[in-house]
Scaffold this active site. Structure first.
Site, PDB file in Angstrom:
ATOM      1  CG  HIS A  86      26.381  66.714  67.854  1.00  0.00           C
ATOM      2  ND1 HIS A  86      26.688  66.643  66.508  1.00  0.00           N
ATOM      3  CD2 HIS A  86      25.465  67.707  67.980  1.00  0.00           C
ATOM      4  CE1 HIS A  86      25.974  67.546  65.862  1.00  0.00           C
ATOM      5  NE2 HIS A  86      25.229  68.197  66.720  1.00  0.00           N
ATOM      6  CG  ASP A 165      18.616  64.899  59.565  1.00  0.00           C
ATOM      7  OD1 ASP A 165      17.740  65.584  60.110  1.00  0.00           O
ATOM      8  OD2 ASP A 165      19.792  65.272  59.453  1.00  0.00           O
ATOM      9  NE  ARG A 172      14.226  71.018  61.120  1.00  0.00           N
ATOM     10  CZ  ARG A 172      15.296  70.672  61.827  1.00  0.00           C
ATOM     11  NH1 ARG A 172      15.951  69.561  61.568  1.00  0.00           N
ATOM     12  NH2 ARG A 172      15.710  71.449  62.801  1.00  0.00           N
ATOM     13  CB  SER A 187      17.791  66.770  62.976  1.00  0.00           C
ATOM     14  OG  SER A 187      18.896  67.045  62.179  1.00  0.00           O
ATOM     15  CE  LYS A 191      22.183  64.785  61.568  1.00  0.00           C
ATOM     16  NZ  LYS A 191      22.162  66.134  61.035  1.00  0.00           N
TER      17      LYS A 191
HETATM   18  N1  URA Z   1      22.208  70.141  63.443  1.00  0.00           N
HETATM   19  C1  URA Z   1      21.557  69.103  62.889  1.00  0.00           C
HETATM   20  O1  URA Z   1      22.162  68.114  62.501  1.00  0.00           O
HETATM   21  N2  URA Z   1      20.229  69.186  62.786  1.00  0.00           N
HETATM   22  C2  URA Z   1      19.504  70.240  63.206  1.00  0.00           C
HETATM   23  O2  URA Z   1      18.312  70.239  63.096  1.00  0.00           O
HETATM   24  C3  URA Z   1      20.204  71.311  63.769  1.00  0.00           C
HETATM   25  C4  URA Z   1      21.555  71.223  63.888  1.00  0.00           C
END
Ligand code: URA
Length: 456
Positions: A86, A165, A172, A187, A191
């Protein structure tokens, strides 16, 4: 049924710097997902967390609650070990494309669930959609089948993964609480953990084009994510990499796919090659370790067995750079693109209009600001301002020089591409002071700054 907690008590505990209990956190996220906790109450809690942070225990619990809000994928029946990567996002960051091909060429499965770009950073799905026929949406069965037969999959994350999320991220975004290390970490990691990978390599960007502009902050974000991953049984390592200047020489969807294909034919810009090879090495080492300790259950390879040791040694010895040079990674790329309906030889779009920006003096290019180039690319049509906007496949920026290069006055520094020529003026405006040219060359730097892992 009466609710076990009062949201106001939870908010006040965090506001006053207190520690939330597991049951408070679990309830708060669940009740918010159910619509029992109001948007303004969750906004207040997010701001309290932004200001007072979360302890490691609170953060693990927050992450668990987000994972529990949706489905959890399980790829343990595959005959290949799984690893994922990621990136926290940057300008010109097309690394997933060559990287997925390189790593899958060594028999590893990479379930890459990606997103679309918003704002100045590009999205992997937008890039791949420049390839004629390629489709981002796969069912879970299609994804599993492709992971088993080819190894590489890059597809859209379903709405079922960590839905809390999705809701929290949107909140947010409008409450000034995006740039919080615990909130970003939970967050991203909720995932990735829900996605069911056994090993994970994080590319934490640092510099003007990234969430984290300073190295200290980037290291803290990386450390927090590594801790969450390891605490959840996912072997996780993080690299901190440069995002002060765009990666490679292209920014924009089709432009970046072309550059990725160049890397897969053994060429391409040195920084893209360096990062691809370094991340691939880390991914293969991470998965080798998982194979050694956990075996490959779906292939009947037992933990600690001679076969597990042999397989993990093969992964450690894999010639990553060689796979780019000898066409093995290119074969994997072609197989992955074709499996998702794409034509790897298909003609990709070029924008209808171009304009050049030239150097106003001679010397060395000492800086080229990632954020400004990213915003310019976005204004040209490569990115979107709102989720529902379309992107232009051909739009973007081709760079003709990178920091460290010597330039002559009047030499093209970049070519802007767009289908909407009225966009040139706004792109040029943001690029006006995007670079510096100096008489002396800058010191040379590597694209990889640092590594964070539990046991280094
Ligand atoms: N990418 C995400 O999935 N969440 C965040 O909070 C910031 C970047």
């Amino acid at each position: 049924m009466a609710e076990p907690f009062d949201a106001v008590d939870v908010i006040m505990t965090k506001r006053d710097g207190g520690v939330l209990s597991t049951s408070q956190i679990t309830w708060m996220i669940d009740a918010y997902t159910r619509g029992v906790v109001a948007e303004e109450q969750m906004s207040a809690l997010l701001m309290a967390i932004f200001l007072n942070s979360l302890s490691r225990e609170e953060l693990n619990c927050w992450t668990d609650a987000m994972i529990a809000s949706g489905e959890r994928l399980d790829f343990s029946a595959l005959s290949r070990p799984t690893v994922d990567k990621h990136s926290t996002g940057g300008v010109g960051d097309k690394i997933t494309l060559p990287l997925s091909a390189v790593v899958s060429s060594f028999g590893v499965a990479i379930p890459q669930l990606s997103g679309r770009g918003l704002g100045h950073t590009g999205g992997t799905l937008d890039k791949l959609e420049s390839i004629p026929g390629w489709r981002a949406e796969l069912s879970l069965d299609e994804m599993t089948e492709q992971l088993e037969s080819i190894g590489g999959v890059i597809c859209q994350a379903g709405v079922g993964l960590a839905p809390a999320d999705r809701k929290l991220y949107a909140l947010r975004d409008v409450t000034g609480t995006v740039a919080s290390i615990p909130l970003i970490s939970s967050s991203i990691m909720s995932k990735k953990i829900a996605e069911g990978t056994s090993a994970l390599v994080l590319d934490v960007k640092c510099g003007s084009g990234a969430f984290m502009t300073g190295r200290e902050q980037a290291k803290e974000l990386a450390t927090t994510m590594v801790e969450i991953g390891e605490d959840h049984g996912v072997h996780t390592i993080a690299l901190i990499t440069d995002m002060s200047t765009p990666l490679g020489l292209t920014v924009g969807n089709a432009l970046e796919v072309r550059e990725s294909v160049e890397v897969l034919t053994g060429g391409g810009p040195p920084d893209v090659v360096e990062l691809t090879v370094t991340l691939a090495r880390e991914m293969l080492d991470a998965v080798a370790r998982v194979v050694e300790t956990h075996g490959i259950p779906g292939a009947g390879v037992a933990p600690g067995s001679a076969e597990a040791r042999t397989r993990s040694e093969e992964l450690r010895q894999a010639d990553v750079a060689g796979s780019l040079k000898d066409g093995t990674a290119m074969d994997a790329w072609r197989a992955t693109i074709s499996a998702q309906g794409g034509d790897p030889d298909g003609e990709m779009a070029w924008a209808h209009h171009t304009e050049q920006i030239k150097a106003d003096q001679e010397g060395y290019l000492t800086s080229l600001d990632a954020l400004k180039v990213g915003v310019a690319g976005w204004r040209l049509g490569a990115g979107r301002a709102r989720k529902e906007d379309e992107v232009q496949a051909g739009a973007g920026i081709q760079l003709h020089a990178k920091p460290g290069d010597q330039v002559r006055a009047g030499q093209p520094l970049m070519t802007l591409h767009t289908d909407t020529p009225e966009a040139f003026a706004r792109a040029q405006e943001v690029l006006e002071d995007a670079w510096t040219i100096s008489p002396l060359p800058p010191g040379s730097t590597s694209v990889v700054f640092d590594k964070v892992a539990r046991d280094i």
